[in-house]
Design an enzyme around this catalytic site. Structure first.
Site, short mmCIF file in Angstrom:
data_model
loop_
_atom_site.label_atom_id
_atom_site.label_comp_id
_atom_site.label_asym_id
_atom_site.label_seq_id
_atom_site.Cartn_x
_atom_site.Cartn_y
_atom_site.Cartn_z
N GLU A 1 -30.85 13.57 -33.09
CA GLU A 1 -30.52 14.48 -31.98
C GLU A 1 -30.77 13.85 -30.62
O GLU A 1 -31.88 13.42 -30.29
CB GLU A 1 -31.32 15.78 -32.09
CG GLU A 1 -30.96 16.78 -31.01
CD GLU A 1 -31.58 18.15 -31.19
OE1 GLU A 1 -31.26 19.06 -30.40
OE2 GLU A 1 -32.39 18.33 -32.13
N LYS B 1 -27.84 22.46 -33.46
CA LYS B 1 -28.19 23.77 -34.02
C LYS B 1 -27.13 24.16 -35.03
O LYS B 1 -25.95 24.25 -34.70
CB LYS B 1 -28.26 24.82 -32.91
CG LYS B 1 -29.60 25.46 -32.60
CD LYS B 1 -30.67 25.17 -33.50
CE LYS B 1 -32.04 25.63 -33.02
NZ LYS B 1 -33.05 25.17 -33.96
#
Length: 592
Positions: A187, A207
């Site tokens: 990420e 997410k």
């Protein structure tokens, strides 16, 4: 030279063939560190000043540094420096892996949480959501493993193993002397190109999660389902909106944009959904101000951030540490400008003394289900469990008078396992290994054990193949196989502890019929299972959690079997059983 840091960062703006930022670093010129909130902005100012003068700075902020930017962002007390950066005069080439590097240590990780505690926390979060206190909370827990006398060089070896288990992304290794940080985070927190007249910043929150499929068709279906899931999209949009708001504190008016939404990214164990949020930063923006606006990343807090972090402090029992903080590099561009790239240190192991720690978590919303979130935690921790043990890939083949039975199928399955675990694949070497063994055993029937180690080296050994019994007796497991969806079930390796626990101990029992936690029958410990159900021979579907056996694949191809989900309560409808694998073929069975 002792290397104190390594970075292997993807180009956030590039495609799959883009150049990676891949460097090593030796002895730092000096260290910048903060132990109190008031010192954190000064450390970041020092990092920016050093980079503007030509230095490379590598370091991190702990999650507990949040109070330096807003005292309302509640956390537990920190378990180490809030900010730590090493300043280097130059970047060195990435060191090639050397055969003398010791193997990674074997680590036995504790569970991140007990299921009743996990379920109670989710219930508490969802009750607060129903009461309107917040929309989402990212709930996490720490796994811990003891390190028994870890040898010098084992930390870099573990980092290499982690990179094999979780390739790509924003990987970094930092040795502060007090602790070693091994991050293979996929990420991106932010990528900021600062110039005197302004700058460009990109955030890419992650997410939304779904497990990888067991076939290309299932894998594509999983990605499509993730992109189209109302629950996962809502979770992603909540954080995108939070990041848009955070970036607006730095941005020139009207420059905040979302050029990409709901992008699915393939990782070894899971699909993850990301979105891009970008903006033009105002002239004079500092690194400390960037962190002040964005830290911690909303993807690891929830929304709204202040209330979510208050809930996290109440729910979680201790500090997160570097996990969920920020880790990255600030580098010079030669004209007084700087380029800062930071990951969100998920998929990150921290070694300190004789202990290793690794955090696991997920975002909880009103639509979250405890069983699904629990399984998501299992999928996410697969990377560290894989890297924390030494294992070979395994195929068991039958050699009959110098000819391989289903040899092409076995090598194709071995190749898929090598791709999954990032083991080097040298097809000519493997074929030569098998050819040499077949030449040495030209007559008779042999059971051959073919191994492929993590360096890509094959080895094979032959044993006399005894005749298969005409019929066998099977027993039913007394509890579910908790690891049914583990990569060590979907791929055949020498790591078999999860199977060994179900080895029959009663005389006359050939094998054990396993089932998953949903009560779906899966396989045996040494082969697949077939059942005559309502007049049709069926075998459990791969998504139930089982090895795609070669004998099973052959029976499906020739129409003898079809896939089906068979549950424990379906047993009265089963008219006959069979055990099958490539080595033994189809054996009639009785379930006692």
């Amino acid at each position: 030279m002792h290397l104190t840091a390594k970075i292997d960062f993807s180009d956030p703006h590039g495609g799959p063939d883009a150049t990676r930022l891949r460097h090593a670093f030796g002895t730092p010129q000096h260290i910048l560190t903060a132990t109190t909130w008031s010192e954190v902005p000064a450390v970041l100012d020092g990092v920016q000043a050093a980079a503007e003068k030509g230095a490379w700075c590598i370091g991190y902020l702990r999650y507990e540094a949040a109070g330096a930017f807003d005292i309302a962002l509640r956390t537990h007390p920190a378990d180490g420096p809030l900010a730590w950066f090493a300043v280097y005069g130059q970047a060195l080439p990435w060191p090639e892996d050397h055969p003398t590097i010791p193997p990674a240590p074997t680590l036995h990780w504790s569970a991140p949480a007990q299921r009743p505690v996990f379920d109670a926390a989710l219930h508490q979060i969802q009750q607060a959501i129903a009461n309107g206190e917040y929309y989402q909370v990212n709930y996490t827990a720490q796994m811990v493993a003891a390190i028994d006398g870890m040898a010098h060089g084992a930390a870099p070896a573990l980092f290499a193993a982690l990179q094999r288990a979780q390739p790509g992304g924003y990987a970094a290794y930092i040795d502060t002397g007090h602790e070693q940080v091994l991050s293979v985070s996929p990420e991106l927190f932010f990528d900021w190109h600062s110039q005197p007249h302004g700058g460009e910043i990109l955030a890419r929150p992650m997410k939304g999660t779904a497990p990888r499929g067991h076939t290309p068709e299932q894998d594509t279906a999983q990605a499509t389902a993730l992109r189209n899931s109302p629950k996962e999209r809502a979770e992603n949009v909540m954080i995108v909106d939070l990041l848009r708001n955070d970036l607006s504190r730095l941005a020139t008016p009207g420059s905040v944009q979302v050029p990409r939404l709901f992008h699915t990214q393939a990782l070894p164990a899971v699909w993850q959904m990301t979105s891009d949020v970008q903006a033009h930063t105002r002239a004079g923006t500092s690194l400390a101000q960037v962190f002040g606006a964005l830290f911690p990343c909303g993807s690891v807090t929830g929304a709204p951030k202040v209330r979510a972090m208050q809930a996290i402090a109440a729910l979680e029992t201790g500090p997160r540490g570097i996990y969920c903080g920020a880790l990255g590099v600030v580098r010079p561009l030669g004209d007084g400008s700087i380029h800062a790239t930071f990951n969100v240190p998920i998929r990150t192991v921290v070694l300190q003394g004789n202990q290793a720690r690794c955090g696991i978590g997920s975002g909880i919303t009103a639509g979250s289900q405890a069983s699904a979130e629990w399984n998501e935690w299992r999928h996410k921790r697969a990377f560290v469990e894989q890297a924390s043990m030494s294992f070979d890939l395994l195929e068991t083949l039958a050699l009959e008078n110098g000819q391989w039975r289903h040899g092409t199928d076995h090598l194709a399955r071995l190749h898929r396992a090598a791709q999954h675990f990032s083991y080097p694949w040298d097809a000519p070497r493997i074929h030569q290994c098998l050819a040499d063994l077949a030449q040495a055993q030209p007559q008779g029937n042999w059971r051959v054990r073919l191994l492929l180690d993590s360096s890509g080296q094959p080895s094979a050994q032959a044993f006399t193949l005894e005749a298969s019994p005409p019929q066998v007796r099977l027993q039913l497991a007394t509890q579910p196989l908790a690891e049914a969806h583990s990569p060590f079930v979907h791929h055949k390796t020498t790591h078999r502890a999860h199977y060994d626990a179900f080895t029959p101990t009663l005389a006359g029992i050939y094998d054990t019929v396993l089932y998953n936690e949903e009560g779906e029958i899966t396989e045996c410990t040494r082969g697949n299972v077939a059942m005559l159900l309502d007049g049709q021979w069926v075998t459990p579907a791969l998504h139930c959690g089982l090895l795609p056996g070669v004998g099973r694949a052959v029976a499906l191809r020739n129409g003898r079997l079809r896939e089906a989900v068979v549950r424990l309560e379906d047993r009265p409808r089963i008219q006959a059983w069979a055990f099958l694998n490539s080595l033994r073929g189809w054996i009639a069975a009785e379930l006692i």
